[in-house]
Every structure is written in structure tokens, then in C-alpha cells.
Design an enzyme around this catalytic site. Sequence first.
Site, PDB file in Angstrom:
ATOM      1  N   GLU A 210       0.849  -1.194   0.000  1.00  8.47           N
ATOM      2  CA  GLU A 210       0.000   0.000   0.000  1.00  8.47           C
ATOM      3  C   GLU A 210       0.887   1.247   0.000  1.00  8.47           C
ATOM      4  OE1 GLU A 210      -2.225  -0.741   3.545  1.00  8.47           O
ATOM      5  OE2 GLU A 210      -2.803  -2.681   2.767  1.00  8.47           O
TER       6      GLU A 210
ATOM      7  N   LEU B  40      -5.889  -2.294  -0.961  1.00  6.06           N
ATOM      8  CA  LEU B  40      -5.749  -2.225   0.490  1.00  6.06           C
ATOM      9  C   LEU B  40      -6.230  -3.550   1.100  1.00  6.06           C
ATOM     10  CD1 LEU B  40      -6.554   1.057   2.345  1.00  6.06           C
ATOM     11  CD2 LEU B  40      -6.463  -1.122   3.509  1.00  6.06           C
TER      12      LEU B  40
ATOM     13  N   GLU C  30      -4.148  -6.840   2.949  1.00  6.42           N
ATOM     14  CA  GLU C  30      -2.861  -7.475   3.284  1.00  6.42           C
ATOM     15  C   GLU C  30      -2.809  -8.917   2.789  1.00  6.42           C
ATOM     16  OE1 GLU C  30      -4.494  -5.436   5.303  1.00  6.42           O
ATOM     17  OE2 GLU C  30      -3.019  -3.829   5.115  1.00  6.42           O
TER      18      GLU C  30
ATOM     19  N   GLN D 171       2.001  -2.194   5.821  1.00 11.91           N
ATOM     20  CA  GLN D 171       2.224  -0.837   6.315  1.00 11.91           C
ATOM     21  C   GLN D 171       2.414  -0.738   7.825  1.00 11.91           C
ATOM     22  OE1 GLN D 171      -0.905   2.096   5.136  1.00 11.91           O
ATOM     23  NE2 GLN D 171       0.661   2.546   3.603  1.00 11.91           N
ATOM     24  N   PHE D 172       1.681  -1.548   8.561  1.00  7.45           N
ATOM     25  CA  PHE D 172       1.806  -1.547  10.026  1.00  7.45           C
ATOM     26  C   PHE D 172       1.678  -2.972  10.544  1.00  7.45           C
ATOM     27  CE2 PHE D 172       0.453   2.798   9.104  1.00  7.45           C
ATOM     28  CZ  PHE D 172       1.400   3.512   9.807  1.00  7.45           C
TER      29      PHE D 172
ATOM     30  N   HIS E  39      -1.199   1.469  14.966  1.00  5.87           N
ATOM     31  CA  HIS E  39       0.042   1.911  14.326  1.00  5.87           C
ATOM     32  C   HIS E  39       1.246   1.700  15.239  1.00  5.87           C
ATOM     33  CE1 HIS E  39      -3.271   3.987  12.343  1.00  5.87           C
ATOM     34  NE2 HIS E  39      -2.562   3.763  11.247  1.00  5.87           N
TER      35      HIS E  39
END
Lengths: 344, 736
Positions: free
Chosen positions: B423, B452, B454, B476-477, B525
Site C-alpha cells: 500500500e 488495500l 494485506e 504498512q503496520f 500503528h
Amino acid sequence: MKKQRVVVICPGRGSYTKSELGYLNFPSPELAQAIKYMDEQKSVLGEMTISELDGADVFKGSIHTKGHNASALIYACSLADFLKINREKYDIVAVTGNSMGWYSALAFGQALDHQGAFKVINTMGSMMKEQLIGGQIIYPVVDQEWRIEPSKTNLVMMALEKVNSQTGSEVYISIRLGGYYVLAGNRQGLNKLMELLPKEGDYPFQLINHGAFHTPMLQEVSESAFKTLSPKLFHKPTIPMIDGRGVIWTPYGTDVDELYGYTLGHQVTEMYDFSCAVTVALKEFAPDKVILLGPGNSLGGAMGQILIQNLWRNINNKNAFTACQEQEPFLVSMGIAEQQKLVI
Amino acid sequence: MFNRAEVVDTNFLKFVKEWQLPPGRSQNAFKDSGLTAAEAIDLFESQVISRHLDLQARLLKGKNECFYTIGSSGHEGNAVFGKVFRKTDMAFLHYRSGAMMVQRYKQLAGSTPIYDLLLSFVASSEEPIAGGRHKVFGSLPLLVPPQTSTIASHLPKAVGAALSINRAKDLNLNTVMPDDSVVLCSFGDASANHSTALGAFNTAGWVAYQKIKMPIVFICEDNRIGISVKTPERWIERSFSSRPEINYIKCDGLNLFDVYIKTKQAEKIAREQRRPVFLHMETVRLLGHAGSDVESTYNSISEIEKSEFDDPLLHSSRLLIENNILTQDQAIDIYESMRERIQAVANYVITRPKLLSSKDVAATIINTKKLQEAPKLLDDKEREKIWGRDFEKRDKPHHMAKLINWGLTDIMAQYPNTLVFGEDVAKKGGVYHVTDGLLAKFSHKRVFNSPLDEQAIIGAALGFAHNGFLPIPEVQFLAYIHNAEDQVRGEGSTLSFFSQGQFNNPMVLRIAGLAYQKGFGGHFHNDNSLAVFRDIPGVIIAVPSNGADAVRMMRTCVKHAYEYGRVVVFVEPIALYMTRDLHQEGDKKWSFPYPELSEAVELGEFATYGSGKDLTILTYGNGTYYSLQAVKELEQKHNIKTKVIDLRWIAPLEKEKILAELKESKHVVVVEECRKTGSFGEALLALMVEYMRPLPPVKLIAAEDCFIPLGLAATSGLPDKESIIRGCEELIGITK
């Protein structure tokens, strides 16, 4: 008593030697009829008859090993053995063969009738009557215990590559034969190969009166065979047959045109993988015994080596194979009188 | 009554002999199919082989010789897929694919389907794909990666593999599948409901919608029931007949000719138009879900008998007999001779060896055979061309994000089969700019944004890897990994194990993660747990604490992925991405020059700061950063000598070397930035307790078992300089 399931293996060229003279000398009306037919055909063609060849006082390499003589003679001997198998006790679940043994397998699987078999075998055997195309040598790639030695196979591969890189030389793997490679090519190529391959006893050994079978060098032979032999000679088999690629041709599922195409095409011009054919026979049919038809027992060693390669019945070396054979032979060679008794 | 295998077996013989065969449901006939009579018989023979393998599995189970009885009975129409698709079309198959496999085997001269499949039933160590570790349909020469999945987790990677074909062509890479290949992927009607499956359909559509080639055939073998739960009438058709960008084709799985005609249509769309197809094969399920499943507990006997009468083998017999291709006797002869043959092979196969020791079982978790040599390093001239002006700046100190970015630049330049995707990684360069500029340097063919999802990202990585790529996907996280966990756990990590290293799906999965973001982001996050990866056998887990280490470690990760097909999880501590200073503002002690190309940190190699024996801190990641701050003060305050070990790798762990390094330590503190329960720190503590003699005083300073909040309290539950100092003082017995 339940019948034992057996796979029948048909030998190829080179299996009829001096000790096989008189092999056909036994009473069987069906065999006699087949030989009579073949002898008649041979006479028409002006060739020595099978009866003459088998009945000769002396084995002459210059006569008996010539393709047009050897092929039909070997087929006749294999047929003799095939007919002897006691079908009350043994159920033949598949047939295969080595090299020209494929033609015999076609006959015993009934994809060719007697006449058709003779026509195919004699025609293919006579293709290089005037002049042989290339030749064959045989070389071992196993150790003393008949186990494949990768260093030896590598050596052969490298030798082939090296020879093929030289102008005018042409060599191929012709047959994978258990612990041996049969290599084929043109004269110059084979000479180079003979120089390059380290001597090991009699090996590399040149096969007398053999052409560069199962290589692209026989493309013309293949084309000529397609012109000479009709697809109508071929039928669906009644017994599954395993070809030189390890493909199974089943009684109902066989496409006769494809069988014809394979037999006169790929089978003639591409490597014949006898090791693979036998492996498929073992794994896909799990026979109680494997019967190696005569003449002779020249495939016996290769068969043992293939069993070892597959760890079949936990046979993992030459000693284990010998012990198994002495105890209760899994491989019955009809070319050995003692063993022949077990299956007739 | 309960042995439906016997009933189905007897029915075949009786119904064919007495000509009591089920009427056809569909119209397509032999003459329309383009099949020859021999080809039709050949397909029927594959169906019969598959059926007898199922029946034999039940018999072997009765003798305690078989360990898997989920069969393909009722699904034998899938033999056609084995004929229509090439053996170079990678196939991700579900567990009812017996006839399909048998037919596909026939494309490979000299292959031995009956023997191989029976070996898998009895879990023999000689079984060629999994070596007795599972009954799977798999084969390297047939390009069938083994699947154990029952939950559609193989669909995302099938999509990735399909996407990889034209990508390889565009990049002129020599990959596993030929350029005109398609990918096929089969599953049942029940698992079509799975979110993993739906994600895969969505991704395929999402990609195709953008006019990107997606040559995949999703094959839904709809037997209208999932174990005991019936699929609502016409649900599959209703659900999939009008999905965007995916062609829907339905076929009658009981009619070989119909299946053949429709499958050829599906193949044509996928192969020629390079577009996704959903091929819906309606069929029946026979013999229950598995050998242990008594269907009569949830289905009426009349329902069971109705399905049994719709046996595909009865339908095939009728079709072949009606078309004068076989007689009744011949159909029976094929059936009975195959029974005998399979029985003989089964009798032999049960004598073959089994896996017995855990050592042998575990031997294939990691592929140990080098698959290929890493490409040679680029020279500076070539590098400079790619790097541009940044090349001059590499000797100056930089933070981790910049160094990783340059590390990726060199890696992508050295390894032409690497891809970076995820992403926001392309034009934006990632949320933290770690992939900044890579798009411009290496083009959208190698650096691209994902949807978007995973699951789609990791699934795509698996699929690309199956076709010879080396993906470096980004999640991303860390908290986002959890909906995609199974793509690593159930799929990626198990492939070598279930294929004896014959198949590999190398990847370096980059994940920005862990906590300490000074109040921003909250739990999602700042997630601080690595437990999700730690128990997965064979996975390499890297957590660098600084930029220079990150680069050196990533080089090792990529090399092992490339040369050995390893699956790597590379966790980058977000809070350290932009950190430049260690002890005080402006000291730049956490900024580093870019390491020379030849430098690497080997797997398991840890870093040691200091050589004191009074106190040793074992830690990693952010823990290293805060521990180094803490020991400076501890040494000054208490005149003690310390050592900080930055473990760098969570897996593999060099246990003996660590223990040797701790040998003379008088006190050992483990600083663990992750939640305490299930943490790496707990494992380190256990390691010391089990093996250190004498055991020095030890202590674990770990994050609270709590989620990270927003705002001022964001780091309140995490170890920091003060809490580490406090904890060490307590352990040593220093009181203020």
C-alpha cells in the site's frame, strides 16, 4: 488359487547369441504356424528363414546379427517363450520391451497380429540392410554393486557434449538401460566417444551390426517406415503396453493412430528409456513377478539395476538382488532354463 | 447401510450391467465436444482410477494403513481440467482433485500417478512430493504446488502467480511458467464463501479492471454442501455470475462432454485474452465428507441415494455407451481391471517406509540446498547511475529510513527479479518514505501499489515467488498483518516442508512496526507483539535497531531468500526510522553512514556494545536504543561495567553463542519492547533458566500486556530509559 500378476518384458537386438541356436526347437502348434508364416514371407523376400537361422550349426555374427535376420529371429524366440507362459497360473497384466522389444510387446499385447508383427519387425529390421546408419556403444554408469554413480553419468554427459561440439561428430543417448547407457552416433562421433570414456573392463563396448537406433539420425528410416507400413496394421491392444517413454497404452483408451505414430516416429528417432518403462511397469502394476522373455538373458543385469534404482522390494544392491533371485526369483528369465520352469 | 463406499461401488456394477443409468442433465453431446473416442475413454479411465483410489483409501483405513480419506468421488468430472490445461499451467488444487491429477500425470510420460497417490494415502516417506508429511496433490514436474488448505488460503497466491506471468514477460525474466501460461485454482462451493477466497476474486477483478493481464481460471467444484452445511440453492451462480471483470461459465460436472466444451471456453479466455474466469462445475459429493463422516446424520437416505444415482461414473458410462464408444461389458471391464491393479499397487505400497522420527519430519522445514547463486554486486559506476546524486551522500550519517531506502536501491539493482509492492509504496514512496524514489528508478513493473488488502499483498508475493520472482512486499503496520497471518503461517512457511524443498516461495516481507511513536497512531500503528511469527517453523525474523544494521541484515535476508528460498519477516521499528540522536539532541549517534556493499550481518549474528561483566542487557530493536541510554547512566552513577547485546534476529537464534556471551555476566536483564505474554523476552528468560549454570540473577523488563493508547500515555506501558535503569538497579540490589 489366485493367479499371479506378471509383467512381460521383451528383449531387443543382441539377445540372440551362439548359445541360443536351436531355441525354437520345441513343439507348439501355434508357434509352428507362426514360424511357418514367417519362413514363407522370408523366402519370398529372398532372405534366410527363421528356421534356417535358428537351425544353423554355427552362429555367425556376420549373418545372425544382421538386422533383417536378427529382428524376426529374436521376435520368434520371444514369441516361443511368450506362448509357453502358463496362463492358468499367470495373468499377464502388462507388456513392455527394450528397443525392438517394443515391436514384440506390440505383438504380445495384440496391437499387432502375427502377420502385422512380422511385417513391422522385418521391415524395421531391414531398413538399413544396404548400409547401416551410425552405430551403438554401451557403457556402464553403476558401481560394483550396481548402484548408479552420478559421477559416471556426469562423465558420460560431458563426453557427449564435448564430442558434439566437434565438427562432424554426432552422438546421442540411444537407450537408458538400467545401469548402462547405450550411446549412438556417427562413426566419427563414436570413435571420439570411445577415446574419451575411461576403459572399464570390456567397456565402452561396441555393438556389432547395430545402427544409431533411437536417435534423430534415423529420421529417414522413420519417414520410410511411415510410407511402407500401413496404420491399418495396428489395433487396440488387449493387454496394457508400456512404451519407451513409460507411457501406458490401455486396451480401450488407446488411440491407434497415435500408437502407429509413436512406434514409427518418436520411438525410432528419440531416446528409448527402458529404465523408465520398467519403472512404470513396477509402480503402476505392482506385479508379483516380472517375466523376461528369451532369447538369452542379456537384459537380466539391466533389470536388476532398475530394481535397485527403485529400491523395489528393498533390493538396494547387486548382492540383495542375487539373494532375492536365489530365494524366490522376482525376475524370471525364460532364457535361463532353471527359471523358465517356474512359469511354464 | 452406512458403508456408502460399498454401495457406490456395487451400484456402478449393477446399474451399468442392468442399464439403469441416470438421465443426463445437460445437452452437450460427444459430437459437439471435439474429443475423439479414445480421448473420451482416456478421461473415463482417469475417473475410474480416481474412484478406485478413493475406495482403496477406505479399505486401507480399515486396515489402519491409510491416514487420509477425503476423496474425490463425485468430482471426477475434473479429469477434464487435467486434459485441457497444460502441465506448465501452474495449478493450485483443492483436495478433491484426484481425477484431475491422474489426467494431468498423463501429460508427463513415465509418470506414475497410481503409485504416487497411494504412497500419499499411507504417508510413506517415499512419496515424491511431501515425503509422507501430508496427503497432498502436488508435483514439481506437473507444476502443482502442494496444498493442504481447506480454507481457500491458496487462492490469493494463485492470483499472484497469474499476475506474475505477463510481468515476467514484460521484464524479460526467465521464470518458471512459459509466457502464454494460465493459472488454475480449484476449490469447493463452501470455501468460495471464505473471506480469503473473496479477497482473491476481488484482487483478480481489481487488477483486470485496470487492464492488467490476469490469466487465471478459478474452478469452483460445487457439490452443494460443505461437510454438513448445504450451500443455498443456486448461491454460487447468484454470487459469481456477475462479478466485475470475471467471466462466469457454468458446466455440468456429470457430463464429461459439457465440462470439456466449457473448460475449453474458459481456457481460451484466460489464455488468449489474459482475463480471469470463474468456471462453475456443478456436481455431487459421494462417500460423505471424509471416511469418518456419517452423512446419514445430517442428510436423509433419499438425498444420499439421489446423489449416488448421479454418480459421474454412471453418467460417463451412459455417455460412452450411448455414443457407441464402449459397451456395457467394456465399461465394467475397465472398472474391474482397474480395481485389481490398484489393489495390487496398494498391497505393495503399504510395505514402503514411513517417517518415524521428529528429526526426519522436521528435515524439510527449511530448504538447505542452494538453488542458485546470488547475482554479482554492481560496480560503483553502475550504482551511481541508478542512485543519482544520493550516491555522493552515502558516506555521511543518515537515519534508518534513508539507509533502508538506499539498501533497497542496491538490492533491486543487483537482483533483477525483486519486486517492491504494497500500500502506498509507489508514487508516495511509503508512509515513511522508505520506498521513496524506487518507482522512478525501477518502473511500475517492479514497484507498484496494491489494493488495500494485506491478504492480497502477501498472497501476491507467494504467487510471484512461485514463478521465480523475489518479492519484497510491504505491510504498512504490524497490526495489519493479522488478517493476512495465514498467508505466512499456513501457506508461505509450509511450502518447503510439504514439498521437501522442491517448491519455494522466497520473500522478504517488510513490516513497519512496534511502538514508541510519541503519542500518535494508537494501537493499530504501534502494535508491539511479534508472537504471531515467532512460533512459525523456518521463518527468519529480523528486527534491526539502527539503519546500518538494517541494510546489512536486509542484504543477508535477500541473499537467503534468493539462494535458499527462505521466507523472511523484516520488522522495521517505526520509531527509529527518523531517529538520529541517541543520548542528546544533535549528537547524531543513531545516524550511520551507508555500509559498504560487501558488508552483511549473518543470520543469528548479534551485536555487543561494551564488555562489562557486572550487568548484561539482552535486547533488540527499540530496546537496544533505550538500553544504550540506560547503561550510560548506570555506569556513570554506580561505577559498574555493562554490556548490551543487540540480538538483531528473533529467529534464528544462536542459542549457544548467546549463552557463551552471557557466561561471566553477574546480572542479566532482558529488555523486551513487546507485550510480555508470549514475548521473545520470555523465551530468552527460559533459555537462561534452562541452560545457565550457575544461573545469575535475571530479570525481564517487558511492555505491559496492554494495547497502546493515543496521547501522552502512549509509551507509559513500555520499557524506557528510566524503567530500564530502575529495573537494573533492583536486580543488582542498588537502592537509592
